[in-house]
Design an enzyme around this catalytic site. Structure first.
Site, short mmCIF file in Angstrom:
data_model
loop_
_atom_site.label_atom_id
_atom_site.label_comp_id
_atom_site.label_asym_id
_atom_site.label_seq_id
_atom_site.Cartn_x
_atom_site.Cartn_y
_atom_site.Cartn_z
N LYS A 90 0.76 -1.17 -0.06
CA LYS A 90 -0.12 0.04 -0.10
C LYS A 90 1.00 1.16 -0.05
CE LYS A 90 -4.04 -1.83 -0.09
NZ LYS A 90 -5.16 -1.61 -1.11
N GLU A 112 -9.91 5.44 3.29
CA GLU A 112 -10.82 4.46 3.78
C GLU A 112 -9.77 3.25 3.82
OE1 GLU A 112 -10.15 4.88 0.47
OE2 GLU A 112 -9.40 2.90 0.13
N SER A 378 1.74 -9.70 -1.16
CA SER A 378 1.52 -8.22 -0.94
C SER A 378 1.55 -7.74 0.44
CB SER A 378 -0.24 -7.98 -1.19
OG SER A 378 -0.94 -8.96 -0.62
#
Lengths: 400, 268
Positions: A90, A112, A378
């Site tokens: 991220k 969010e 990830s």
């Protein structure tokens, strides 16, 4: 096949900009700024600096020798996004967007988050770049990802639990959009996945494409060719599109893995591309999990980051083109892969990434030993140990 | 001419402004929706806006969100909405506007959905998440079925864009009065006054201007009308009122509140 920058924000029929009028000037301003800075040398240099020195890029492409031998098939490589600062991919996107927001003179950032990884990555980027951040998170998610809630607070971010609707990622996005409508003149909405109105899906894809670009050059170094297959998990689809997009014109099979929950024949899954229909949500036309009246369905996944009834519009496009194969992995199989990678490689994967690992294990068995699979790992699984512990104890109870 | 356009002409001839009132279909129940509608008509509403609930109403504040969730739990859907509209049509010729979100139309198919509600008696549609750039298929179906498509503008919409929006709108243009979702209870600021003036100047007499989102009281209605609005649109305040009164009194209390709002649109 590469779409580059679609001017109207359309991937085939998907994507677009289905938004309240109040947001039109905001997304136009954003698009204008993004187009101005994306190829600006100073912007690239600054982002590159933070990606290297702050986030820890490039990440290793690790040959999972033990897992490969245990499975007995294709060579499995792991793209170690879990080693990035914050523990997930991220940060690639939040640094890019936060730098953009700073250039747009927006001081207040909202975001969010589902599992909390995007919230944490937003809070980090904002802390280091001197911006104020507020994160919306479904109440249910704040309960199952308490560690990340506390991390965000430590990093200086306010966290707003969302008690409306299903209290998960979808509702957190609704609430962030409502905040944006209300504070549109002062606030930058830092969306975490490749979803939402144009230009978010393109912009998030571009910031996450560093994953696929590195895979390509690392594989050429290690194996002298591009990978035979790549596998990534898909919730909204940001790590997956970042993995796939740079490889789209390569001779590589691509697999996007959605959350099968307790089974896609039940209502308890988040397999949007595997069993959804076309619709409009969160500013985009894309595949959705919805009932016959167009009401969005409740979703389920053991991985909060995959628990979303929509998907990035570029994935919908790649599905219809048959360029990417979208498939599902159940909660059970994801937990099994979580345990297997921890045991064989000493790497605790995020439950989201565990879906990709589980699929890669199945896939490797069907491929020859000379072939290669790259799995995008990830995120790391520290945030999930409580959930897995509870899952295991409940399932042991159930099987007694 | 449509029922909506006729109504605006009729009101203009009377030197009044229009009062548009909202009810959420299926909230608090199907039966009570009928009582509310009767109350609104009795209280002098010129046009009714009927909400069809969506699971993810991202332009709505807490009041309409809660009403949406309750109406969905009650089982409101397109079939029941059509029945409700037919029932209203048996009693009244008042212009009826559907307010909902784009996905409900898209998922049924624009043409199928619009022809279904048109034959039930709906005259116009408001979709807060339908931007004009995405509206081609929707507009084709709207035109084919002689429906009015009411698009929204906002205080930050540019002059050029207001012109574009008004050129595809019919019935009226809907100005969102504040930065925010529906049902905000703040006092209006000067920017709202200015936005109404600007929009009215651009629209001229080509198409009426309705103003909503945050019009809660007679005082706020007068503010909006003084700035030049052709219609006031009141929604969340009715839902707030419904939550406070016993079932048996819904119709009369709603009528009373509606009357106080209608009064603001009549100048002696």
């Amino acid at each position: 096949m590469k779409l580059g920058y679609p001017k109207d924000g359309k991937f085939g029929e998907f994507g677009g900009r289905f938004i309240p009028e109040t947001l039109v000037p905001a997304v136009e301003e954003l698009e204008h700024a993004y187009l101005k800075f994306k190829n600006d040398e100073n912007f690239r240099l600054e982002l590159d600096y933070y990606l290297r020195q702050y986030a820890g890029r490039p990440t290793p492409l690790y040959f999972a020798k033990n897992l490969t031998e245990f499975v007995g098939g294709a060579k499995i490589y792991l793209k170690r996004e879990d080693l990035l600062h914050g523990g997930a991919h991220k940060i690639n996107n939040t640094l890019g967007q936060a730098l953009l927001a700073r250039r747009m003179n927006k001081k207040r950032i909202i975001a969010e988050t589902g599992a909390g990884q995007h919230g944490v990555a937003t809070a980090m980027a904002c802390a280091v770049l001197g911006l104020q951040s507020e994160v919306y998170m479904g109440y249910k998610d704040t309960q199952r990802q308490k560690l990340n809630v506390f991390r965000m607070k430590l990093l200086g971010s306010a966290v707003h639990p969302v008690k409306e609707g299903t209290q998960t990622l979808k509702d957190a996005i609704n609430e962030a959009i409502r905040d944006w409508i209300t504070n549109v003149n002062t606030t930058y909405y830092l969306l975490g996945s490749a979803v939402g109105p144009h230009p978010y899906p393109v912009m998030v894809r571009d910031f996450q494409s560093v994953i696929g670009n590195e895979i390509l050059s690392q594989m050429k170094e290690l194996e002298k060719r591009s990978p035979d297959s790549v596998v990534a998990c898909v919730g909204g689809g940001s790590n997956a599109i970042g993995t796939f997009y740079p490889l789209i014109d390569e001779d590589t099979n691509m697999f996007g893995i959605e959350a099968g929950g307790i089974g896609i024949k039940t209502n308890h899954h988040s397999a949007t591309l595997s069993s959804g229909t076309k619709g409009i949500l969160h500013g985009m036309l894309t595949y959705l999990l919805q009932d016959k009246d167009g009401q969005i369905k409740d979703t389920h996944s053991i991985a909060a980051g995959l628990d979303y009834p929509g998907v990035g519009p570029e994935h919908s496009y790649l599905k219809d083109l048959n360029r990417v194969t979208y498939s599902t992995i159940s909660d059970d199989d994801a937990v099994r892969a979580f345990l297997m990678l921890s045991k064989h490689e000493g790497i605790i994967p995020a439950l989201e990434s565990s879906h990709a690992i589980a699929y890669a294990i199945k896939l490797a068995k069907k491929m020859s030993r000379s072939e290669t699979i790259v799995v995008t790992l990830s995120g790391r699984g520290d945030k999930d140990v409580e959930v897995v512990e509870r899952y295991l104890s409940e399932n042991v109870k159930n099987s007694r | 001419m449509s029922r909506i356009q006729d109504k605006f002409s009729e009101i203009k001839a009377k030197k009044q402004k229009a009062f548009i009132a909202y009810a959420m279909a299926g909230y608090p129940s199907d039966r009570e929706t009928m009582s509310i509608v009767r109350g609104l008509i009795k209280g002098g509403a010129d046009i009714l806006e009927l909400g069809l609930p969506f699971s993810d109403p991202l332009a709505d504040g807490p009041v309409i969100q809660n009403a949406s969730f309750q109406a969905l739990r009650n089982g409101m859907n397109l079939d029941r909405f059509v029945n409700l509209v037919k029932k209203i049509r048996k009693e009244s010729d008042i212009p009826l506007i559907l307010m909902t979100y784009a996905n409900l139309l898209y998922s049924h198919g624009y043409d199928e959905f619009i022809s279904t509600i048109k034959s039930a008696g709906i005259d116009g549609i408001i979709l807060p998440d339908m931007a004009i750039e995405e509206a081609q298929q929707y507009l084709n179906a709207v035109r084919k079925n002689n429906m009015d498509a009411i698009f929204l503008i906002s205080p930050n919409t540019t002059t050029e864009r207001i012109k574009k929006v008004s050129s595809v709108s019919s019935g009226f243009v809907y100005l969102v009065s504040v930065y925010g979702t529906t049902g905000g209870q703040q006092q209006f600021q000067k920017y709202t006054f200015d936005a109404i003036k600007t929009a009215k100047r651009i629209l001229g007499d080509k198409i009426p201007l309705g103003v909503g989102f945050g019009v809660n009281s007679a005082e706020q209605a007068r503010f909006v009308l003084q700035a030049g609005a052709d219609a006031i649109i009141v929604a969340s305040s009715f839902l707030r009122l419904i939550d406070k009164i016993p079932q048996a009194k819904i119709q009369s209390k709603i009528a009373l509140f509606a009357k106080s709002l209608k009064k603001t649109t009549i100048t002696e």
